[in-house]
Design a protein around this motif. Structure first.
Motif, PDB file in Angstrom:
ATOM      1  N   MET A   1       0.822  -1.211   0.000  1.00 32.24           N
ATOM      2  CA  MET A   1       0.000   0.000   0.000  1.00 32.24           C
ATOM      3  C   MET A   1       0.854   1.259   0.000  1.00 32.24           C
ATOM      4  SD  MET A   1      -3.020   1.118   2.649  1.00 32.24           S
ATOM      5  CE  MET A   1      -1.952   1.443   4.050  1.00 32.24           C
ATOM      6  N   GLU A   2       1.933   1.256   0.795  1.00 29.00           N
ATOM      7  CA  GLU A   2       2.788   2.436   0.897  1.00 29.00           C
ATOM      8  C   GLU A   2       3.394   2.789  -0.454  1.00 29.00           C
ATOM      9  OE1 GLU A   2       3.502   4.414   3.568  1.00 29.00           O
ATOM     10  OE2 GLU A   2       2.169   3.322   4.919  1.00 29.00           O
ATOM     11  N   GLY A   3       3.859   1.758  -1.176  1.00 26.71           N
ATOM     12  CA  GLY A   3       4.488   2.009  -2.472  1.00 26.71           C
ATOM     13  C   GLY A   3       3.525   2.618  -3.470  1.00 26.71           C
ATOM     14  N   LEU A   4       2.313   2.110  -3.530  1.00 23.43           N
ATOM     15  CA  LEU A   4       1.318   2.649  -4.449  1.00 23.43           C
ATOM     16  C   LEU A   4       0.906   4.050  -4.023  1.00 23.43           C
ATOM     17  CD1 LEU A   4      -0.554   2.403  -6.837  1.00 23.43           C
ATOM     18  CD2 LEU A   4      -2.167   1.117  -5.402  1.00 23.43           C
ATOM     19  N   ALA A   5       0.752   4.259  -2.720  1.00 18.36           N
ATOM     20  CA  ALA A   5       0.394   5.591  -2.221  1.00 18.36           C
ATOM     21  C   ALA A   5       1.456   6.616  -2.593  1.00 18.36           C
ATOM     22  CB  ALA A   5       0.203   5.550  -0.706  1.00 18.36           C
ATOM     23  N   ARG A   6       2.729   6.256  -2.452  1.00 15.38           N
ATOM     24  CA  ARG A   6       3.798   7.189  -2.813  1.00 15.38           C
ATOM     25  C   ARG A   6       3.727   7.561  -4.281  1.00 15.38           C
ATOM     26  NH1 ARG A   6       6.926   4.088   0.820  1.00 15.38           N
ATOM     27  NH2 ARG A   6       7.691   2.766  -0.872  1.00 15.38           N
ATOM     28  N   ARG A   7       3.413   6.607  -5.134  1.00 20.47           N
ATOM     29  CA  ARG A   7       3.307   6.896  -6.565  1.00 20.47           C
ATOM     30  C   ARG A   7       2.155   7.860  -6.855  1.00 20.47           C
ATOM     31  NH1 ARG A   7       5.362   3.123 -10.650  1.00 20.47           N
ATOM     32  NH2 ARG A   7       7.149   2.078  -9.720  1.00 20.47           N
ATOM     33  N   ILE A   8       1.086   7.719  -6.105  1.00 28.36           N
ATOM     34  CA  ILE A   8      -0.046   8.630  -6.294  1.00 28.36           C
ATOM     35  C   ILE A   8       0.318  10.028  -5.805  1.00 28.36           C
ATOM     36  CG2 ILE A   8      -2.398   9.140  -5.517  1.00 28.36           C
ATOM     37  CD1 ILE A   8      -2.886   6.085  -5.496  1.00 28.36           C
ATOM     38  N   PHE A   9       0.962  10.116  -4.657  1.00 23.32           N
ATOM     39  CA  PHE A   9       1.264  11.421  -4.084  1.00 23.32           C
ATOM     40  C   PHE A   9       2.386  12.147  -4.809  1.00 23.32           C
ATOM     41  CE2 PHE A   9      -1.491  10.066  -0.744  1.00 23.32           C
ATOM     42  CZ  PHE A   9      -1.976  11.242  -0.191  1.00 23.32           C
ATOM     43  N   ASP A  10       3.314  11.417  -5.417  1.00 23.12           N
ATOM     44  CA  ASP A  10       4.372  12.114  -6.162  1.00 23.12           C
ATOM     45  C   ASP A  10       4.009  12.349  -7.621  1.00 23.12           C
ATOM     46  OD1 ASP A  10       4.886   9.771  -7.632  1.00 23.12           O
ATOM     47  OD2 ASP A  10       6.689   9.249  -6.512  1.00 23.12           O
ATOM     48  N   GLY A  11       2.791  11.917  -8.004  1.00 24.54           N
ATOM     49  CA  GLY A  11       2.315  12.201  -9.348  1.00 24.54           C
ATOM     50  C   GLY A  11       2.688  11.173 -10.383  1.00 24.54           C
ATOM     51  N   THR A  12       3.428  10.127 -10.000  1.00 26.65           N
ATOM     52  CA  THR A  12       3.748   9.069 -10.953  1.00 26.65           C
ATOM     53  C   THR A  12       2.460   8.452 -11.482  1.00 26.65           C
ATOM     54  OG1 THR A  12       5.813   8.579  -9.782  1.00 26.65           O
ATOM     55  CG2 THR A  12       4.984   6.896 -11.276  1.00 26.65           C
ATOM     56  N   CYS A  13       1.528   8.236 -10.580  1.00 25.80           N
ATOM     57  CA  CYS A  13       0.165   7.856 -10.966  1.00 25.80           C
ATOM     58  C   CYS A  13      -0.696   9.097 -10.760  1.00 25.80           C
ATOM     59  CB  CYS A  13      -0.345   6.696 -10.109  1.00 25.80           C
ATOM     60  SG  CYS A  13       0.592   5.164 -10.269  1.00 25.80           S
ATOM     61  N   ALA A  14      -0.971   9.803 -11.836  1.00 28.33           N
ATOM     62  CA  ALA A  14      -1.641  11.102 -11.731  1.00 28.33           C
ATOM     63  C   ALA A  14      -3.152  10.952 -11.643  1.00 28.33           C
ATOM     64  CB  ALA A  14      -1.274  11.968 -12.933  1.00 28.33           C
ATOM     65  N   GLU A  15      -3.801  12.054 -11.244  1.00 25.56           N
ATOM     66  CA  GLU A  15      -5.256  12.075 -11.167  1.00 25.56           C
ATOM     67  C   GLU A  15      -5.868  11.624 -12.492  1.00 25.56           C
ATOM     68  OE1 GLU A  15      -6.951  15.727  -9.579  1.00 25.56           O
ATOM     69  OE2 GLU A  15      -4.985  16.243  -8.764  1.00 25.56           O
ATOM     70  N   GLY A  16      -6.805  10.699 -12.414  1.00 26.41           N
ATOM     71  CA  GLY A  16      -7.478  10.206 -13.603  1.00 26.41           C
ATOM     72  C   GLY A  16      -6.797   9.034 -14.271  1.00 26.41           C
ATOM     73  N   ASP A  17      -5.532   8.766 -13.905  1.00 27.03           N
ATOM     74  CA  ASP A  17      -4.810   7.645 -14.518  1.00 27.03           C
ATOM     75  C   ASP A  17      -5.430   6.312 -14.114  1.00 27.03           C
ATOM     76  OD1 ASP A  17      -3.048   9.351 -15.713  1.00 27.03           O
ATOM     77  OD2 ASP A  17      -1.299   8.758 -14.499  1.00 27.03           O
ATOM     78  N   ALA A  18      -5.530   5.405 -15.093  1.00 27.38           N
ATOM     79  CA  ALA A  18      -5.934   4.039 -14.789  1.00 27.38           C
ATOM     80  C   ALA A  18      -4.745   3.321 -14.151  1.00 27.38           C
ATOM     81  CB  ALA A  18      -6.375   3.323 -16.052  1.00 27.38           C
ATOM     82  N   LEU A  19      -5.020   2.447 -13.202  1.00 27.55           N
ATOM     83  CA  LEU A  19      -3.964   1.682 -12.543  1.00 27.55           C
ATOM     84  C   LEU A  19      -3.787   0.356 -13.273  1.00 27.55           C
ATOM     85  CD1 LEU A  19      -4.812   2.343  -8.777  1.00 27.55           C
ATOM     86  CD2 LEU A  19      -3.165   3.537 -10.234  1.00 27.55           C
ATOM     87  N   ASP A  20      -2.618   0.219 -13.892  1.00 26.72           N
ATOM     88  CA  ASP A  20      -2.295  -1.004 -14.625  1.00 26.72           C
ATOM     89  C   ASP A  20      -1.813  -2.045 -13.613  1.00 26.72           C
ATOM     90  OD1 ASP A  20      -0.988  -3.024 -16.104  1.00 26.72           O
ATOM     91  OD2 ASP A  20      -0.667  -1.645 -17.779  1.00 26.72           O
ATOM     92  N   VAL A  21      -2.697  -2.946 -13.242  1.00 33.79           N
ATOM     93  CA  VAL A  21      -2.390  -3.896 -12.166  1.00 33.79           C
ATOM     94  C   VAL A  21      -1.201  -4.792 -12.494  1.00 33.79           C
ATOM     95  CG1 VAL A  21      -3.282  -5.849 -10.833  1.00 33.79           C
ATOM     96  CG2 VAL A  21      -4.709  -3.823 -11.209  1.00 33.79           C
ATOM     97  N   PRO A  22      -1.135  -5.425 -13.664  1.00 36.21           N
ATOM     98  CA  PRO A  22       0.042  -6.269 -13.956  1.00 36.21           C
ATOM     99  C   PRO A  22       1.356  -5.482 -13.927  1.00 36.21           C
ATOM    100  CG  PRO A  22      -1.737  -6.751 -15.478  1.00 36.21           C
ATOM    101  CD  PRO A  22      -2.143  -5.519 -14.732  1.00 36.21           C
ATOM    102  N   GLU A  23       1.341  -4.275 -14.480  1.00 31.69           N
ATOM    103  CA  GLU A  23       2.557  -3.457 -14.497  1.00 31.69           C
ATOM    104  C   GLU A  23       2.976  -3.052 -13.086  1.00 31.69           C
ATOM    105  OE1 GLU A  23       3.469   1.035 -15.917  1.00 31.69           O
ATOM    106  OE2 GLU A  23       2.742  -0.314 -17.497  1.00 31.69           O
ATOM    107  N   LEU A  24       2.004  -2.611 -12.282  1.00 32.83           N
ATOM    108  CA  LEU A  24       2.311  -2.194 -10.914  1.00 32.83           C
ATOM    109  C   LEU A  24       2.762  -3.372 -10.060  1.00 32.83           C
ATOM    110  CD1 LEU A  24      -0.608   0.327 -10.302  1.00 32.83           C
ATOM    111  CD2 LEU A  24       1.834   0.868 -10.312  1.00 32.83           C
ATOM    112  N   THR A  25       2.191  -4.536 -10.311  1.00 27.48           N
ATOM    113  CA  THR A  25       2.597  -5.733  -9.567  1.00 27.48           C
ATOM    114  C   THR A  25       4.080  -6.001  -9.767  1.00 27.48           C
ATOM    115  OG1 THR A  25       0.387  -6.719  -9.741  1.00 27.48           O
ATOM    116  CG2 THR A  25       2.222  -8.212  -9.297  1.00 27.48           C
TER     117      THR A  25
END
Length: 214
Positions: free
Chosen positions: A1-25
């Motif tokens: 959870m922490e890793g994904l949260a950091r990506r959201i907060f630093d903009g790597t995963c920006a507002e509106g972006d779809a989360l690519d589950v296989p890639e993020l895994t």
């Protein structure tokens, strides 16, 4: 959870972006079920949403639950902007003076002892930023608790983490005013059971914080 949260907060995963589950895994080195669980938790915190046929996506920042302890922590860790602290000061102006008034009405000797101890710690801290920040947090925690209102007391979970980060920035900027006097006045008004005086003294304290705002 922490890793994904950091990506959201630093903009790597920006507002509106779809989360690519296989890639993020693969990138986060987590299991598929682990990532799904993280997405589920972040959904409850307002960071992630889901649409039919689109899957999970990052929700707009205005939807994020800033009253959630994790969201607040991640916001501060990501480097909250100046207006974030200004918004918190406005919130504090609507809560802490009222809490001080209730404290003047309901305070116990134990409450006064906690407030006195925090002011004494401020006095002893001198120019030590760590002790100064710690004593300020102790004071405002004690003031909210002295209100004897369970909801005001719980607001420490939102106010104190932001206050600590704000104080840290103020000390780094080298702009703090001597905190002892304005805090001591609040304690005296609470001790005297001066309901209106405690309210006004706390407003003055927060005005000082506003002048120091980095």
């Amino acid at each position: 959870m922490e890793g994904l949260a950091r990506r959201i907060f630093d903009g790597t995963c920006a507002e509106g972006d779809a989360l690519d589950v296989p890639e993020l895994t693969a990138e986060l080195d987590v299991s598929h079920s682990g990532l799904r669980e993280a997405i589920k938790v972040l959904t409850t915190k307002g960071l992630v949403g889901a649409r039919r046929r689109r899957g999970a996506f990052v929700r707009p920042r205005d939807d994020w639950n800033l009253l959630d302890a994790d969201v607040l922590r991640w916001t501060l860790a990501a480097g909250a902007p100046t207006d974030f602290f200004a918004d918190m000061l406005e919130l504090r102006r609507s809560i802490e003076p009222a809490a001080a008034s209730l404290a003047a009405e309901h305070r116990s000797e134990q409450d006064l002892a906690a407030l006195d101890a925090a002011v004494d710690a401020m006095r002893a801290a001198g120019d030590d930023p760590v002790l100064g920040v710690r004593s300020d947090a102790s004071f405002h925690t004690a003031l909210l608790a002295a209100s004897c209102n369970r909801f005001f007391a719980q607001m420490r979970r939102v106010i104190i983490p932001v206050l600590i980060e704000r104080d840290r920035r103020v000390h780094l900027a080298g702009t703090p005013e001597d905190p002892v006097g304005v805090h001591a006045v609040v304690v005296e008004r609470v001790r005297e059971r001066d309901v209106d005086g405690a309210y006004m003294a706390t407003l003055e304290l927060l005005d000082v914080a506003m002048r120091e705002h980095p």
